[in-house]
Design a protein around this motif. Sequence first.
Motif: not given
Length: 141
Positions: A32-34, A113, A117-118, A139-141
Amino acid sequence: MAIIAAFVLLTGHAAEADNAAALPQGKSFFEGTWVGKWQSSRNPGDTKDVTLIINKGNAEGVFLVDFSWGSPPSGTGFAPAGSLKAEGREEGDKFVIKWKSKSGNDVQLTLKKVEDNKVAARQEITDSQKRPIMETYLNRQ
């Protein structure tokens, strides 16, 4: 007492089931995007934006990483804005990305982790002229 123990067992099991359902089967937590910010080594108040996009690669266990960073305030000691592509791998509970900088130094970025989401991000550089370690949260976007 038996009711409390049963409740703890049931709610703990339910929470695990909810967490498993949130992440699709076969998908890594790190995909994903961080997004986040690196602090300047000269002035911790100065920051620059950082984005990591992690996608599953073609080879088993290999992930493709797009790493980009924004323009820093002038005189902060940051490299100018830019981006790079690298490969990453899961190593236990961590995600590790390695590459060589333009000046030939080894760089390693490790994600771990912290929450759903962080992640904690730690960048290590083998260059005695620069700050060897930078840490932040993404943080996960």
